[in-house]
Design a protein around this motif. Sequence first.
Motif: not given
Length: 115
Positions: A16, A18, A58-62, A64, A66-68
Motif C-alpha cells: 500500500v 501512499i 484514489y484519494l484517501n481521507s487525508d 493523499k 494511494v495505490r495498492w
Amino acid sequence: MKKQQQFYGVQTTVAVQIEGETQGLQLCEQRWLLIKAASCEEACEKVRNASRAYAELYLNSDGKLVRWQLESVDDCYETGLMKLSELDNPDGAEVFSILKRRRLTPDRTWDGKSE
C-alpha cells in the motif's frame, strides 16, 4: 492439444503506497486469488494483468493519493477444481497449500498408534 482450464490459487504480496510517505511502517497485503487458467504460468500472468486495475489511484481521507501496488507473485497452487460448483462442498475445498518445515518437539511426535 490445449490443456483444460482449472482453478489455481495464486499468492501475491501487495504494497500500500501512499503519496509522500518515505519512512515508517508500510502496510502490505498478502493477497490470495482463485484464478481459472490452463497453467500456473497463465494464472500468474492473469494476476499480473489484473493488478493494474487493483493499483488504480484514489484519494484517501487525508487527501493523499494511494495505490495498492503488486510487488510479487509469490506462489501458485494447482487446486484440481474445474468448476465453481465444486466450492459448494460442505466439507470445504482446498484452494491453497504451503508445506513448510518446523522444529520437531516432543509434543509434535507420533508413535504410530491410533489415538
